[in-house]
Scaffold this motif. Structure first.
Motif, mmCIF file in Angstrom:
data_model
loop_
_atom_site.group_PDB
_atom_site.id
_atom_site.type_symbol
_atom_site.label_atom_id
_atom_site.label_comp_id
_atom_site.label_asym_id
_atom_site.label_seq_id
_atom_site.Cartn_x
_atom_site.Cartn_y
_atom_site.Cartn_z
ATOM 1 N N ARG A 99 55.469 55.514 56.770
ATOM 2 C CA ARG A 99 55.908 56.044 55.472
ATOM 3 C C ARG A 99 57.408 56.258 55.550
ATOM 4 O O ARG A 99 57.902 56.981 56.414
ATOM 5 C CB ARG A 99 55.199 57.367 55.188
ATOM 6 N N LEU A 100 58.144 55.588 54.653
ATOM 7 C CA LEU A 100 59.590 55.691 54.590
ATOM 8 C C LEU A 100 59.958 56.462 53.335
ATOM 9 O O LEU A 100 59.374 56.223 52.273
ATOM 10 C CB LEU A 100 60.230 54.303 54.519
ATOM 11 N N GLU A 101 60.932 57.364 53.442
ATOM 12 C CA GLU A 101 61.345 58.133 52.274
ATOM 13 C C GLU A 101 62.856 58.327 52.267
ATOM 14 O O GLU A 101 63.444 58.725 53.264
ATOM 15 C CB GLU A 101 60.672 59.499 52.251
ATOM 16 N N ILE A 102 63.451 58.006 51.111
ATOM 17 C CA ILE A 102 64.870 58.262 50.877
ATOM 18 C C ILE A 102 64.964 58.976 49.544
ATOM 19 O O ILE A 102 64.544 58.430 48.518
ATOM 20 C CB ILE A 102 65.693 56.965 50.802
ATOM 21 N N GLY A 103 65.492 60.184 49.559
ATOM 22 C CA GLY A 103 65.727 60.913 48.318
ATOM 23 C C GLY A 103 64.531 60.990 47.393
ATOM 24 O O GLY A 103 64.677 60.865 46.189
ATOM 25 N N GLY A 104 63.340 61.148 47.935
ATOM 26 C CA GLY A 104 62.133 61.261 47.121
ATOM 27 C C GLY A 104 61.468 59.938 46.813
ATOM 28 O O GLY A 104 60.342 59.908 46.305
ATOM 29 N N VAL A 106 59.485 56.776 47.994
ATOM 30 C CA VAL A 106 58.616 56.559 49.149
ATOM 31 C C VAL A 106 58.118 55.116 49.187
ATOM 32 O O VAL A 106 57.744 54.548 48.160
ATOM 33 C CB VAL A 106 57.410 57.520 49.109
ATOM 34 N N LEU A 107 58.095 54.546 50.380
ATOM 35 C CA LEU A 107 57.469 53.255 50.648
ATOM 36 C C LEU A 107 56.524 53.467 51.804
ATOM 37 O O LEU A 107 56.924 53.973 52.856
ATOM 38 C CB LEU A 107 58.516 52.200 51.013
ATOM 39 N N GLU A 108 55.263 53.104 51.617
ATOM 40 C CA GLU A 108 54.274 53.215 52.693
ATOM 41 C C GLU A 108 53.769 51.827 53.025
ATOM 42 O O GLU A 108 53.315 51.090 52.152
ATOM 43 C CB GLU A 108 53.119 54.111 52.274
ATOM 44 N N LEU A 120 57.532 44.471 48.965
ATOM 45 C CA LEU A 120 57.738 45.916 48.883
ATOM 46 C C LEU A 120 59.020 46.341 49.596
ATOM 47 O O LEU A 120 59.770 47.190 49.098
ATOM 48 C CB LEU A 120 56.536 46.655 49.468
ATOM 49 N N ILE A 121 59.264 45.775 50.748
ATOM 50 C CA ILE A 121 60.472 46.107 51.510
ATOM 51 C C ILE A 121 61.719 45.706 50.725
ATOM 52 O O ILE A 121 62.678 46.464 50.631
ATOM 53 C CB ILE A 121 60.439 45.435 52.900
ATOM 54 N N LYS A 122 61.702 44.507 50.145
ATOM 55 C CA LYS A 122 62.855 44.056 49.359
ATOM 56 C C LYS A 122 63.123 45.006 48.188
ATOM 57 O O LYS A 122 64.268 45.395 47.950
ATOM 58 C CB LYS A 122 62.639 42.641 48.851
ATOM 59 N N LEU A 123 62.080 45.398 47.474
ATOM 60 C CA LEU A 123 62.249 46.331 46.359
ATOM 61 C C LEU A 123 62.852 47.649 46.833
ATOM 62 O O LEU A 123 63.776 48.194 46.223
ATOM 63 C CB LEU A 123 60.914 46.602 45.668
ATOM 64 N N PHE A 124 62.331 48.183 47.943
ATOM 65 C CA PHE A 124 62.793 49.468 48.481
ATOM 66 C C PHE A 124 64.254 49.374 48.907
ATOM 67 O O PHE A 124 65.077 50.211 48.551
ATOM 68 C CB PHE A 124 61.896 49.875 49.649
ATOM 69 N N VAL A 125 64.586 48.343 49.686
ATOM 70 C CA VAL A 125 65.957 48.199 50.184
ATOM 71 C C VAL A 125 66.909 47.961 49.024
ATOM 72 O O VAL A 125 67.992 48.560 48.973
ATOM 73 C CB VAL A 125 66.042 47.064 51.231
ATOM 74 N N ASP A 126 66.511 47.107 48.076
ATOM 75 C CA ASP A 126 67.384 46.835 46.933
ATOM 76 C C ASP A 126 67.677 48.101 46.125
ATOM 77 O O ASP A 126 68.783 48.278 45.624
ATOM 78 C CB ASP A 126 66.780 45.765 46.014
ATOM 79 N N ARG A 127 66.689 48.976 46.001
ATOM 80 C CA ARG A 127 66.907 50.223 45.255
ATOM 81 C C ARG A 127 67.926 51.123 45.928
ATOM 82 O O ARG A 127 68.576 51.940 45.291
ATOM 83 C CB ARG A 127 65.591 51.003 45.108
ATOM 84 N N HIS A 128 68.050 50.986 47.244
ATOM 85 C CA HIS A 128 68.918 51.884 47.994
ATOM 86 C C HIS A 128 70.097 51.179 48.639
ATOM 87 O O HIS A 128 70.838 51.799 49.393
ATOM 88 C CB HIS A 128 68.097 52.636 49.059
#
Length: 138
Positions: A99-104, A106-108, A120-128
């Protein structure tokens, strides 16, 4: 534009089916050692909240928890997520979850297909991810 500023801190929580605290601690140590080799400022064990009222202060690590200080470059986040994905792939058939979390946010990740994990990883990294200059938003 983002709604909230990036903190540059990634919270990681690991779990493995059937793992006791000792096994989880060992797995967390292996991943922590790997992450320290990357372009990040620091990787430390996540700490539990403050001590209960009326007790002496103590510092208790959360089993399976890591805090990664990413620094100013978004490349650190990309490399951390890549290392975690690789770690998940070495589970020898035992179900692991990260479970990864940055500023609320979350990606599990667990038993998703490789294609789904990539998406999912691409979406998470792109958001941050940082702006074009490679720096975290102010």
């Amino acid at each position: 534009m983002r709604d909230a500023p990036m903190t540059g801190t990634l919270r990681i929580q690991l779990s493995e089916d059937g793992a006791d605290a000792e096994r989880l601690d060992a797995l967390t140590g292996y991943l922590r050692d790997q992450l320290r080799l990357l372009d990040v400022e620091d990787v430390i064990a996540m700490r539990a909240g403050g001590p209960p009222a009326g007790t002496r202060a103590f510092d208790v690590a959360v089993v399976g928890g890591l805090l990664v200080t990413l620094g100013k470059s978004a490349q650190g986040l990309r490399s951390v997520v890549t290392a975690i994905k690789s770690w998940l792939g070495r589970s020898d058939g035992v179900r692991r979850t990260v479970r990864l979390e940055i500023g609320g946010d979350v990606l599990e990740l667990s038993e998703a297909s490789l294609a789904e994990q990539e998406r999912l990883i691409k979406l998470f990294v792109d958001r941050h991810a940082a702006g074009e200059d490679g720096k975290w938003p102010a």
